[in-house]
Design an enzyme around this catalytic site. Structure first.
Site, PDB file in Angstrom:
ATOM      1  N   SER A  85       0.869  -2.115   3.198  1.00 44.70           N
ATOM      2  CA  SER A  85       1.038  -0.882   2.428  1.00 44.70           C
ATOM      3  C   SER A  85      -0.289  -0.356   1.896  1.00 44.70           C
ATOM      4  O   SER A  85      -1.226  -1.122   1.629  1.00 44.70           O
ATOM      5  CB  SER A  85       1.978  -1.149   1.246  1.00 44.70           C
ATOM      6  OG  SER A  85       1.372  -2.091   0.379  1.00 44.70           O
ATOM      7  N   GLU A 136      -5.475  -1.316   7.789  1.00 41.47           N
ATOM      8  CA  GLU A 136      -4.479  -0.577   8.580  1.00 41.47           C
ATOM      9  C   GLU A 136      -3.275  -0.388   7.674  1.00 41.47           C
ATOM     10  O   GLU A 136      -2.545  -1.343   7.412  1.00 41.47           O
ATOM     11  CB  GLU A 136      -4.097  -1.379   9.826  1.00 41.47           C
ATOM     12  CG  GLU A 136      -5.247  -1.708  10.738  1.00 41.47           C
ATOM     13  CD  GLU A 136      -5.868  -0.474  11.377  1.00 41.47           C
ATOM     14  OE1 GLU A 136      -6.987  -0.560  11.870  1.00 41.47           O
ATOM     15  OE2 GLU A 136      -5.199   0.594  11.371  1.00 41.47           O
ATOM     16  N   LEU A 137      -3.077   0.817   7.162  1.00 47.46           N
ATOM     17  CA  LEU A 137      -2.127   1.004   6.059  1.00 47.46           C
ATOM     18  C   LEU A 137      -0.925   1.853   6.485  1.00 47.46           C
ATOM     19  O   LEU A 137      -0.593   1.933   7.667  1.00 47.46           O
ATOM     20  CB  LEU A 137      -2.878   1.626   4.886  1.00 47.46           C
ATOM     21  CG  LEU A 137      -4.135   0.818   4.440  1.00 47.46           C
ATOM     22  CD1 LEU A 137      -4.852   1.540   3.312  1.00 47.46           C
ATOM     23  CD2 LEU A 137      -3.780  -0.602   4.071  1.00 47.46           C
TER      24      LEU A 137
END
Ligand SMILES: NC(=O)C1=CN([C@@H]2O[C@H](COP(=O)(O)OP(=O)(O)OC[C@H]3O[C@@H](n4cnc5c(N)ncnc54)[C@H](OP(=O)(O)O)[C@@H]3O)[C@@H](O)[C@H]2O)C=CC1
Ligand SMILES: O=C(O)[C@H](O)CS(=O)(=O)O
Length: 485
Positions: free
Chosen positions: A235, A256-257
């Site tokens: 997240s 990497e969200l």
């Protein structure tokens, strides 16, 4: 199907310095099967002290690992790759048991995860430096690439195997050791990978798995000056916290969200192709991927035709059930919070005027199963337009013209994946260049592969994974200036 305990790769232990260990406290994480809610295994719940030991082990293992030739590191990665494919069924069974995705999709993820080992085995041998014409005739300039050092990684539950190898393969190829904290909902996929790494000959301390208390383990990583790189998938909220933590020792970081992918359909699109792409992009992993379409933006003149075709495809092609059941392609959601979030987005959309065309409720199977849902004539005031649903809800919003479409698509704090279907070549270039995203699928809904730079902009993260760019995240650039006298 055999129980997890009977699986040859079932390892209910953390993996530190080549040893299979319990938590110092004896605490355990209960891992359940999302399809049944039953406990499928218990994993040690580690904390700061164990993480510090893993970091020390990685630091001790680093000199010998970095001293190997690129070919020697590549050979070890390829042995690990071969073992993953040899054990694809066992690895997939573990993943379905703890994450819920259909077995066929889990096997597909194992192949995808293995592809990063092969990709970075090849990239290891292509880490090139430079020689640069010097400003002075008696000087020479050389640029070296060197491994950054000990890596701390934190990975998510939605791709419990490939999100580990996408990081670990690049790190090991570059010459870096790694300490990984897997998601507490899917730790057995991580320790199964460790079992195969051990068999492949990855030296002790080079690859470590520390399941457990997330914030405590993360702090042990970011508070250690030995850890020179943090890499995270999950997240945006947690990613932001990790970025702040990494500031203390100026650790390199890649994130990497979350995403909020738009899927634009212009009036000149092939609607049948667009629906095929929509199904692939929206319902993979029951909608639980960071690159899943979150909003369908469809030109007004074709919104009814597109919505009807999409409803028909959803009705005929999507089959909800346990991931172990033949023919199922929509498994359960990961937990009750995920079910609540999808329900909340649907209710909010309908309350604000969206037209419910399909589904709209949990599945008759109960538990975490959810009926794939389609709402049309949604609008930008709805939660689904701004929050990542992370479930099987397709929301269709109308737009009038190209300018309107691009403005709506970019109206989000996220910038990971985007998609559009159009055939006019100049429009394709205009829209592709105007979209504020790290990745753009053009006339396709599937964009993830090891050879491409995966990553986002804005609140979707920093850095790229996979591709020739991915290994740079684990390298430092050193400049040598030689004076020849
Ligand atoms: N970009 C992507 O691919 C993903 C995006 N997401 C997005 O995140 C949302 C929430 O999903 P969720 O799985 O809860 O994602 P989280 O970000 O909470 O979890 C991802 C990983 O971070 C760990 N974590 C949780 N809290 C902290 C913390 N304070 N410090 C350090 N690490 C932490 C988790 O550990 P633990 O499991 O022990 O809590 C897990 O290993 C999803 O709805 C989706 O929007 C989620 C997964 C993947
Ligand atoms: O975290 C995710 O959702 C993955 O990065 C998506 S993909 O790489 O498997 O497409």
């Amino acid at each position: 199907m055999e129980s997890l305990q009977e699986n040859s790769l079932f390892r209910p232990f953390a993996y530190i310095d080549g040893n299979w260990v319990a938590a110092d406290s004896g605490e355990q994480i209960e891992v359940d099967d999302p399809a049944t809610g039953e406990i499928v295994g218990r994993m040690p719940k580690l904390g700061r002290a164990e993480t510090e030991r893993a970091i020390e082990a990685a630091e001790s293992a680093w000199p010998a690992w970095r001293a190997l030739t690129a070919q020697e590191r590549a050979d070890t990665l390829m042995k690990w790759y071969d073992l993953m494919l040899e054990h694809q069924d066992e690895l997939a069974a573990i993943m379905t048991a703890e994450q819920g995705k259909p077995l066929k999709e889990a096997a597909g993820e194992i192949a995808y995860a293995a592809s990063f080992l092969r990709w970075f085995a090849e990239e290891a041998r292509r880490v090139y430096g430079d020689t640069i014409p010097a400003a002075k005739s008696n000087q020479r300039i050389v640029v070296l690439k060197q491994p950054v050092g000990v890596v701390g990684a934190i990975t998510p539950w939605n791709f419990p195997s490939s999100m580990i190898t996408r990081k670990a393969a690049a790190a090991l190829a570059a010459g870096c050791p790694i300490v990984i904290k897997p998601a507490s909902q899917t730790p057995f996929s991580a320790t199964a990978l460790a079992a195969l790494a051990e068999q492949a000959g990855v030296p002790r301390g080079v690859f470590n798995v520390v399941p457990g208390r997330a914030s405590e383990i993360a702090k042990a990583m970011t508070e250690s000056p030995v850890v020179r790189k943090i890499t995270f998938t999950g997240s945006t909220e947690v990613g932001s916290q990790l970025m702040a933590g990494a500031a203390e020792h100026i650790q390199k970081i890649s994130l990497e969200l979350g995403g909020n992918a738009p899927f634009l359909v212009f009036e000149d699109a092939d609607l049948d192709a667009a629906v095929e792409g929509a199904m692939a992009s929206k319902f993979r992993n029951a909608g639980q991927t960071c690159v899943c379409t979150n909003r369908f933006l469809v030109q007004s003149s074709v919104i009814n035709a597109f919505s009807e075709k999409l409803a028909a495809a959803m009705n005929s092609e999507l089959h909800v059930g346990p991931g172990t059941e033949e023919g199922v392609n929509i498994g359960p959601l990961i937990d009750d919070d995920a079910v609540a979030k999808v329900s909340e987005h649907i209710q909010d959309a309908v309350d604000k005027g969206a037209e419910l065309l399909l589904g709209g409720h949990t599945h008759p199977l109960g538990g975490r199963f959810f009926t794939p849902t389609l709402v049309s004539h949604a609008n930008a005031d709805m939660k689904v337009a701004h929050e990542e649903t992370f479930g099987p809800l397709a929301a269709v919003l109308p737009f009038d013209d190209e300018e309107d479409a691009v403005q709506m698509a970019n109206d989000t704090r996220f910038g990971l994946a985007s998609y559009f279907y159009a055939n006019d070549l100049s429009r394709v270039w205009r829209v592709a260049e105007a979209l504020e995203y790290g990745m753009v699928g053009i006339n396709t809904g599937l964009i993830s592969n090891a050879s491409a730079p995966f990553g986002g902009v804005k609140a979707s993260g920093l850095g790229r994974e996979g591709s020739k760019y991915g290994i740079d995240e684990y390298m430092e650039t050193k400049y040598l200036c030689m004076d020849l006298g």
